[in-house]
Scaffold this active site. Structure first.
Site, PDB file in Angstrom:
ATOM      1  N   GLY A  30      43.180  60.643  14.926  1.00  0.00           N
ATOM      2  CA  GLY A  30      43.049  60.878  16.493  1.00  0.00           C
ATOM      3  C   GLY A  30      42.280  59.492  17.054  1.00  0.00           C
ATOM      4  CG  HIS A  36      45.295  54.630  15.317  1.00  0.00           C
ATOM      5  ND1 HIS A  36      44.202  54.598  15.883  1.00  0.00           N
ATOM      6  CD2 HIS A  36      44.779  55.002  13.922  1.00  0.00           C
ATOM      7  CE1 HIS A  36      43.072  55.249  15.331  1.00  0.00           C
ATOM      8  NE2 HIS A  36      43.412  55.440  13.984  1.00  0.00           N
ATOM      9  CB  SER A 184      36.728  51.233  15.188  1.00  0.00           C
ATOM     10  OG  SER A 184      35.857  52.624  14.807  1.00  0.00           O
TER      11      SER A 184
END
Ligand code: PAF
Length: 253
Positions: A30, A36, A184
């Site tokens: 998450g 991502h 990050s």
């Protein structure tokens, strides 16, 4: 439509109607960011069905404080996953994954003790164990990982090969902010002042200077250095900026 799946049994019913080669998988903890999203886009391009998991895996945190403060916002993540066109989001709770209370684990004895493993004991046991469990649950044909966690990528590829698992591990290059900082989830934990200073890490790592010069420069700029090391023609680093640990790597030029 994006469907959220909370249990292994629910997923297995869905999985029955999908064929061997259909599924691409992006495991996450998450706190999603553009890094991502780029993995998800690649996964969508390569596969008929894209599955993402959102599971903050306690066993890979060697420091309980770090686990507690890891950023969590499932509603925000879900919105991003919907926008990215993910088909299924696997979002189990701890008990679903660790009914065995972590009696069984996957452990690697060499490379996992180097670099981050030397500073975060047990970290890669936790990573490899949860990835093995997730692979056995989801049963993807392909799985996608970012090169920011380069050591993780190598270990997962090696595990898959040594356990004869029929999964293609696809590595994707690091996505950076415009000032060079590697994206990050932990960047959210930096204060405004730390965030301004953070790109010095990448710039110094990528400066072509010797390892000892890089360490000196980073320490002068108030980074606490865990390690700076060269392996496989790349330079790897892990530092603390305040209480936040950052890692990065770059080809050695
Ligand atoms: O890279 C991560 O976010 C995690 O280590 C992973 C692979 C999802 C396992 O928890």
């Amino acid at each position: 439509m994006t469907e959220v799946v909370k249990s292994v049994s629910e997923w297995r019913k869905i999985r029955k109607n999908l064929s061997e080669n259909d599924i691409g998988f992006v495991p996450t903890m998450g706190a999603l960011h553009q890094g991502h999203i780029s993995l998800l886009q690649r996964c969508k391009n390569d596969n008929r069905v894209t599955v993402a998991s959102v599971f903050v895996n306690s066993t890979q945190f060697n420091d309980p404080e770090d686990f507690k403060k890891y950023p969590r916002d499932f509603e925000r993540d879900l919105k991003m996953l919907r926008q990215a066109g993910v088909d299924y989001v696997f979002h189990p709770d701890h008990e679903e994954i660790y009914a065995d209370e972590y009696r069984y684990m996957v452990s690697e004895k060499e490379f996992s003790t180097k670099l981050c493993g030397a500073y975060r004991p047990g970290h890669f046991d936790g990573v490899l164990t949860v990835v093995m469990k997730l692979f056995n649950i989801i049963r993807p044909a392909r799985a996608y990982f970012g090169e920011k966690d380069y050591q993780q990528l190598i270990l997962i590829r090696d595990m898959v090969s040594n356990f004869f698992m029929n999964i293609d591990i696809v590595g994707s290059s690091i996505i950076r902010e415009s000032d060079g900082l590697a994206m990050s989830s932990r960047n959210q934990l930096l204060s405004a002042e730390e965030r301004k200073k953070a790109p010095v890490f990448y710039k110094t790592l990528n400066s072509g200077k010797s390892v000892s010069e890089i360490i000196n420069e980073l320490e002068k700029s108030d980074f606490k250095v865990d390690y700076i090391e060269e392996h496989f023609g790349r330079i790897f680093g892990a530092v603390f900026l305040g209480k936040t640990r950052l890692i990065d790597n770059a080809p050695r030029n």
